[in-house]
Design a protein around this motif. Sequence first.
Motif, PDB file in Angstrom:
ATOM      1  N   ASP A 275       0.789  -1.236   0.000  1.00 51.81           N
ATOM      2  CA  ASP A 275       0.000   0.000   0.000  1.00 51.81           C
ATOM      3  C   ASP A 275       0.818   1.282   0.000  1.00 51.81           C
ATOM      4  O   ASP A 275       0.270   2.354  -0.185  1.00 51.81           O
ATOM      5  N   VAL A 276       2.122   1.165   0.237  1.00 49.76           N
ATOM      6  CA  VAL A 276       2.981   2.352   0.221  1.00 49.76           C
ATOM      7  C   VAL A 276       3.994   2.263  -0.916  1.00 49.76           C
ATOM      8  O   VAL A 276       4.126   3.173  -1.728  1.00 49.76           O
ATOM      9  N   ALA A 279       6.218   5.016  -3.064  1.00 43.84           N
ATOM     10  CA  ALA A 279       5.789   6.360  -2.678  1.00 43.84           C
ATOM     11  C   ALA A 279       6.553   6.824  -1.436  1.00 43.84           C
ATOM     12  O   ALA A 279       6.734   8.013  -1.210  1.00 43.84           O
ATOM     13  N   ASP A 280       7.006   5.855  -0.625  1.00 41.18           N
ATOM     14  CA  ASP A 280       7.892   6.139   0.513  1.00 41.18           C
ATOM     15  C   ASP A 280       8.748   4.899   0.740  1.00 41.18           C
ATOM     16  O   ASP A 280       8.377   4.014   1.500  1.00 41.18           O
ATOM     17  N   PRO A 281       9.898   4.794   0.066  1.00 39.57           N
ATOM     18  CA  PRO A 281      10.732   3.583   0.163  1.00 39.57           C
ATOM     19  C   PRO A 281      11.214   3.291   1.584  1.00 39.57           C
ATOM     20  O   PRO A 281      11.538   2.149   1.903  1.00 39.57           O
ATOM     21  N   THR A 282      11.232   4.308   2.449  1.00 44.13           N
ATOM     22  CA  THR A 282      11.716   4.076   3.817  1.00 44.13           C
ATOM     23  C   THR A 282      10.679   3.356   4.682  1.00 44.13           C
ATOM     24  O   THR A 282      11.007   2.881   5.768  1.00 44.13           O
ATOM     25  N   LYS A 318       0.605   7.033  -0.368  1.00 43.10           N
ATOM     26  CA  LYS A 318       0.201   5.672  -0.714  1.00 43.10           C
ATOM     27  C   LYS A 318       0.371   5.380  -2.214  1.00 43.10           C
ATOM     28  O   LYS A 318       0.179   6.254  -3.061  1.00 43.10           O
ATOM     29  N   SER A 319       0.719   4.139  -2.486  1.00 40.36           N
ATOM     30  CA  SER A 319       0.798   3.642  -3.863  1.00 40.36           C
ATOM     31  C   SER A 319       0.636   2.135  -3.849  1.00 40.36           C
ATOM     32  O   SER A 319       1.287   1.445  -3.070  1.00 40.36           O
ATOM     33  N   THR A 391       2.504   5.734  -9.467  1.00 42.60           N
ATOM     34  CA  THR A 391       1.635   6.868  -9.196  1.00 42.60           C
ATOM     35  C   THR A 391       2.463   8.146  -9.148  1.00 42.60           C
ATOM     36  O   THR A 391       3.687   8.112  -9.291  1.00 42.60           O
ATOM     37  N   LYS A 392       1.779   9.254  -8.919  1.00 42.20           N
ATOM     38  CA  LYS A 392       2.479  10.535  -8.752  1.00 42.20           C
ATOM     39  C   LYS A 392       2.511  10.938  -7.273  1.00 42.20           C
ATOM     40  O   LYS A 392       2.660  12.100  -6.938  1.00 42.20           O
ATOM     41  N   HIS A 393       2.396   9.916  -6.381  1.00 40.33           N
ATOM     42  CA  HIS A 393       2.327  10.189  -4.941  1.00 40.33           C
ATOM     43  C   HIS A 393       3.706  10.125  -4.289  1.00 40.33           C
ATOM     44  O   HIS A 393       4.460   9.178  -4.522  1.00 40.33           O
ATOM     45  N   GLY A 394       3.998  11.117  -3.478  1.00 42.59           N
ATOM     46  CA  GLY A 394       5.220  11.097  -2.689  1.00 42.59           C
ATOM     47  C   GLY A 394       6.475  10.888  -3.507  1.00 42.59           C
ATOM     48  O   GLY A 394       6.644  11.465  -4.593  1.00 42.59           O
ATOM     49  N   ALA A 395       7.365  10.027  -2.998  1.00 42.00           N
ATOM     50  CA  ALA A 395       8.658   9.795  -3.645  1.00 42.00           C
ATOM     51  C   ALA A 395       8.519   9.024  -4.944  1.00 42.00           C
ATOM     52  O   ALA A 395       9.497   8.884  -5.689  1.00 42.00           O
TER      53      ALA A 395
END
Length: 413
Positions: A275-276, A279-282, A318-319, A391-395
Amino acid sequence: MRPRSLDEVIGQRHLLGSGTPLRRLVESEAPMSLFLWGPPGTGKTTLAYVVSNVTKRRFVEISAVSAGVKDVRAAIDNARRELGMTGRQTVLFVDEVHRFNKAQQDALLPAVENRWVTFIGATTENPSFSVISPLLSRSLLLTLESLTDDDVRAVLERAIADERGLGGRNTIDTEALGHLVRLAGGDARRSLTYLEAAALLAGDITVEVVEKAADKAAVRYDRQGDQHYDVISAFIKSMRGSDADAALHYLARMIEAGEDPRFIARRLVIFASEDVGLADPTCLQTAVAVAQAVQLIGLPEGQINLAHAVIHCALAPKSNAVVKAIGASVGDVRKGLIGQVPPHLRDAHYPGAAKLGHGDGYKYPHDFDHGLVRQDYAPEQVRERRYYEPTKHGAEAPVAERWAKIRAFLRGE
């Protein structure tokens, strides 16, 4: 209610079977040295008592919390004196042995090496990190497992009926018994403590009595039933919806109901990629670190680590592009869209590969600008398929931009 023989011990069947080191210790007269490693309330002290009782050996207990080198040497000297004068062996049980410093552990070495005592050390921490190598190498390491719900239930039922316990003077309904099992969290000692407190309050033990005795409300939650799946579903969906408060609520419900923290940690690791994703690899790094932390320290402190990961997962952009990508690619493979590996990508290292044309024409990307070179990588049947759609979300936004350029270049678009 401490067991008087190995047959009365509940749980730890992997240590109590025929031919196991523990059985051999009980059945033989030869002294041995053991480390019992496991969570609280799983029977470490009980097993030491049983060994002493069954083999008719003196039982001497030392707590590493309060004992010093002088106490250790005094216990060993007394054991040697008893052995020399009467021939009777001594079980020297050291609880919380990981709290001993190096000097205190060194004091145990002569007794262990010369078999002056049967040494049994109990610890809740991995002895590989907390016990000196000379002592550990001279001892057997036995790992105890957390008691199952059925094990704890059996402990409670025995205590209710046995004359050494409540002797049938109290009754308990099914729901109250289940609540005690959940409160115990695999700890037999805790379950008996709560049972005893409840029995002092009333003859008929109900959920309300247990709640009053343990000062904990009964969480309506069955780890094997619908509530288990409902709560974990709400937990995941709350994080997916970025509601950290709701996710923490469901986390607290699971912890208070006695859910296995490792199960919660595994769900967090899955969520971090499902789910992430990028978008946030950390987020995955946090989830994996928390899973390891929970495995290392357990509850109650582990709930802080779990909350750390829950908040990170809930508030991360989220992605679901990663899970969609692998789902689509696996779906194509299952449909038979496989095809031959292009000849220039095949392994060319084994003898005869060159004659087959393997690796012929392969272009090494590092030899080209930006580490990119246009050549066919996928089998022909799936060459035009698109699996990863970021997606175009976050990272993941810059990843999407870079992947679009790379894909266009590779495919000549």
